[in-house]
Design an enzyme around this catalytic site. Structure first.
Site, PDB file in Angstrom:
ATOM      1  N   ASP A 164       0.835  -1.209   0.000  1.00 12.70           N
ATOM      2  CA  ASP A 164       0.000   0.000   0.000  1.00 12.70           C
ATOM      3  C   ASP A 164       0.866   1.255   0.000  1.00 12.70           C
ATOM      4  O   ASP A 164       2.029   1.219   0.410  1.00 12.70           O
ATOM      5  CB  ASP A 164      -0.883   0.036   1.256  1.00 12.70           C
ATOM      6  CG  ASP A 164      -1.889  -1.096   1.274  1.00 12.70           C
ATOM      7  OD1 ASP A 164      -2.236  -1.595   0.188  1.00 12.70           O
ATOM      8  OD2 ASP A 164      -2.314  -1.467   2.387  1.00 12.70           O
TER       9      ASP A 164
HETATM   10  N1  URA Z   1      -1.229  -6.029   3.658  1.00 10.16           N
HETATM   11  C1  URA Z   1      -1.714  -4.772   3.741  1.00 10.16           C
HETATM   12  O1  URA Z   1      -2.740  -4.544   4.357  1.00 10.16           O
HETATM   13  N2  URA Z   1      -1.033  -3.793   3.130  1.00 10.16           N
HETATM   14  C2  URA Z   1       0.110  -3.989   2.459  1.00 10.16           C
HETATM   15  O2  URA Z   1       0.687  -3.051   1.926  1.00 10.16           O
HETATM   16  C3  URA Z   1       0.609  -5.311   2.378  1.00 10.16           C
HETATM   17  C4  URA Z   1      -0.081  -6.307   2.988  1.00 10.16           C
END
Ligand code: URA
Length: 241
Positions: free
Chosen positions: A101
């Site tokens: 993310d």
């Molecule tokens: N899980 C998440 O919630 N975000 C990420 O960036 C990677 C795994």
């Protein structure tokens, strides 16, 4: 070479995604629309996807320590900084192996090898993806236990995960927990913690299979060597050909 393999080798899409492109009528060889998934590409053939020729380049693999505030895509229509912008010297058309993310930091592999990508992200290969999350609330064995059995997120149960409680700060009412998963669903770690009543306010990926971030500061990257790539292949318990 079979057309879907050729497209994957070129780093345009995984083999499965390549088949979808073919079914959608987006692939041509020497100007002829490809309708058969079993079509073979010969040397000298010009393969085009969505009207653009594709080339088979040397396979390259990079390890990036992704900083916060960067998106894990190849381009962004809103002009935001992407992980590709962080590797300006790389000439090959690389893309991230899975996604982190915008606000997640840590370990991200980038490559132009579609088959490698498939193998790394397919849950049945059980490659460890290790995350460290700071969560609001007090982590206990009781509230985390459902994660080890699987919790339902977006209507589908997650595969069993492992966790280690690293720190519980009663005063600040927050905890730090390491979580090991084999999948890579959208916002998976955040949603898994949310499902047990803990909100993630900081998330970092610290390990991917045999790789960690030793020596790489946020924003830094380096090329993976042959040994590291073969160790990653060996970490996949079920080898997809
Ligand atoms: N899980 C998440 O919630 N975000 C990420 O960036 C990677 C795994």
């Amino acid at each position: 070479m079979r057309i879907n393999k050729y497209i994957a080798h070129a780093g345009v899409a995984s083999r499965r995604k390549a088949e979808e492109l073919i079914k959608k009528g987006l692939v041509t060889i020497n100007g002829q629309l490809v309708t058969e998934l079993a079509t073979m590409v010969k040397s000298g053939d010009v393969v085009e996807v969505s009207g653009s020729p594709i080339y088979n380049e040397e396979k390259v693999y990079y390890l990036l320590n992704k900083p916060r505030g960067v998106i894990s895509s190849v381009s962004d229509d809103k002009g935001r900084q992407t992980v590709i912008d962080l590797l300006p010297q790389v000439k090959e058309r690389i893309y991230p192996v899975g996604r982190l993310d915008w606000d997640t930091t840590g370990l991200l592999i980038l490559t132009n090898d579609g088959d490698f990508t498939d193998k790394m992200i397919h849950p049945r290969n059980e490659i460890d993806k290790v995350y460290v999350a700071r969560v609001k609330g007090l982590a206990t064995k009781e509230n985390l236990r459902p994660l080890t059995r699987g919790v339902v997120i977006d209507g589908k149960k997650t595969k069993p995960a492992r966790y280690t409680i690293i720190k519980v700060d009663r005063e600040k009412n927050r905890s730090v927990v390491e979580l090991v998963i084999h999948e890579g669903r959208n916002h998976q770690v955040k949603k898994m913690f949310e499902s047990v009543g803990l909100l993630v306010d900081k998330l970092s990926r610290t390990r991917f299979g045999t790789l960690d971030l030793t020596g790489l500061r946020p924003g830094d990257y380096r090329r993976l060597n042959k040994k590291e790539i073969s160790q990653l292949h060996n970490a996949a318990i079920n080898k997809i050909k």
